[in-house]
Design an enzyme around this catalytic site. Structure first.
Site, PDB file in Angstrom:
ATOM      1  N   GLU A   1       0.831  -1.204   0.000  1.00  0.00           N
ATOM      2  CA  GLU A   1       0.000   0.000   0.000  1.00  0.00           C
ATOM      3  C   GLU A   1       0.870   1.260   0.000  1.00  0.00           C
ATOM      4  OE1 GLU A   1      -2.640   0.461   3.371  1.00  0.00           O
ATOM      5  OE2 GLU A   1      -3.615   2.202   2.496  1.00  0.00           O
TER       6      GLU A   1
ATOM      7  N   LYS B   1      -2.510  -1.986  -3.222  1.00  0.00           N
ATOM      8  CA  LYS B   1      -3.561  -1.138  -2.638  1.00  0.00           C
ATOM      9  C   LYS B   1      -3.142   0.320  -2.802  1.00  0.00           C
ATOM     10  CE  LYS B   1      -5.959  -0.218   1.723  1.00  0.00           C
ATOM     11  NZ  LYS B   1      -6.681  -0.837   2.823  1.00  0.00           N
TER      12      LYS B   1
END
Ligand code: 13P
Length: 338
Positions: free
Chosen positions: A178, A220
């Site tokens: 992420e 992500k």
């Protein structure tokens, strides 16, 4: 669920048939801040009650393929004694765990941050695997302001993400990587695009250098959006097109899934942007969601810490989960919001 699922199977299961991820991995201080907005004390029991309510909601089924947990929740049991991770599995979702230890200022650029948590990660992962976690999450935080992000901050954070991903795969779990470019500030859409491109290109170079298996990884990212204090806000279609271009230029086609963070977008915008990208279509990867706030906000407010509100709160959560599943298939429309 089969203990020996291959990394590729775990990753593709999580994003199959429009399913996405419920991010319920708020650290104890963060969930405390969320509970403060509904005047509810944050205790081990209240955190358990809130999360148990979400995990038992009907809308988990068919809409949620994975749930990211905080350490406390992976070890917690429901009121009737069933481990919460089993409640999640019974709903057809895989349990995952946040493994980073948060951010601290970067030595070479103290206004920026580096995410920590590599020390002892291998041992923690071995335990998490035994506890039933199938995937993990590590969040890098990149800030836009005058002259920032610096290349040093991007490189240091993307290298840490690659080191993390390698260790996690060696422990038979899927890493969610992420790299979050924050939407805080008055910067333009183009500044977000530039920072996001620099992060993604550096990230995939770092992952390749560390021989991280792309097929067993989930990305992500943030979407390419205008700063939340900018007077000029991009429209839904423009966000969708710029985000997709950025991903197509920088993300290898053998990555199984991209699950966006919501990052402070409104519930409806987070759904509408995802839907618009899937309506454009023709992408090599599944495009889905890994929302925290955009899945929970309505439910949290409805619940307000009261048992009497549990059913209504579950309905609010189930509705958002279903809307986002439809958006992940490009089948959402605003009139379904009721
Ligand atoms: P938001 O969707 O609220 O940004 O949370 C997602 C998340 O897990 C951030 O790390």
């Amino acid at each position: 669920m089969d203990k020996n699922m291959k990394l590729e199977e775990i990753a593709s299961y999580i994003v199959s048939n429009g399913k996405g991820i419920l991010a319920a991995d708020e650290s104890t201080p963060t969930i405390g801040k969320r509970f403060a907005t509904i005047n509810t004390e944050s205790t081990e029991d209240s955190r358990r009650d809130y999360r148990e309510m979400l995990f038992r909601a009907d809308g988990m089924k068919n809409n949620i393929g994975g749930v990211i947990l905080f350490d406390e929740t992976l070890r917690q049991a429901a009121k009737d004694g069933t481990p919460l991770r089993e409640v999640i599995s019974e709903q057809g979702a895989l349990p995952g765990i946040k493994v980073d230890k948060g951010i601290s200022p970067l030595d070479s650029s103290p206004e920026e941050n580096i995410t920590g948590g590599l020390d002892g990660l291998n041992e923690r992962c071995a335990e998490y695997f035994e506890l039933g976690a199938k995937f993990t999450k590590w969040r890098a935080v990149i800030k836009i302001s005058d002259g920032l992000p610096s290349q040093e901050a991007i490189k240091a954070n993307m290298d840490a993400l690659a080191d993390y991903a390698k260790i996690v795969q060696e422990n038979n779990m899927v890493p969610i990587v992420e790299p979050e470019v924050l939407m805080d500030g008055n910067h333009s859409l183009e500044s977000c695009e530039d920072a996001t491109k620099r992060c993604l290109s550096t990230l995939f170079e770092s992952l390749a250098k560390k021989n991280v298996l792309v097929e067993g990884t989930i990305l992500k990212p943030n979407m390419v959006v205008s700063g939340n204090e900018s007077l000029e806000q991009a429209g839904i279609q423009q966000v969708a097109e710029m985000t997709l271009n950025c991903l197509l230029e920088n993300v290898p086609s053998n990555l199984p899934g991209i699950t966006f963070l919501s990052g402070g977008q409104s519930d409806i915008n987070a759904t509408a942007h995802l839907d618009a990208m899937n309506k454009i279509g023709g992408n090599p990867w599944k495009l889905s969601f890994s929302y925290g706030r955009a899945l929970q906000q309505a439910a949290l407010k409805t619940w307000s810490g009261k048992q009497d509100n549990e059913q209504a709160a579950q309905e609010a959560f189930s509705h958002r989960a279903k809307m986002n599943m439809l958006a992940a298939k490009g089948e959402w429309s605003e009139n379904l919001e009721g």
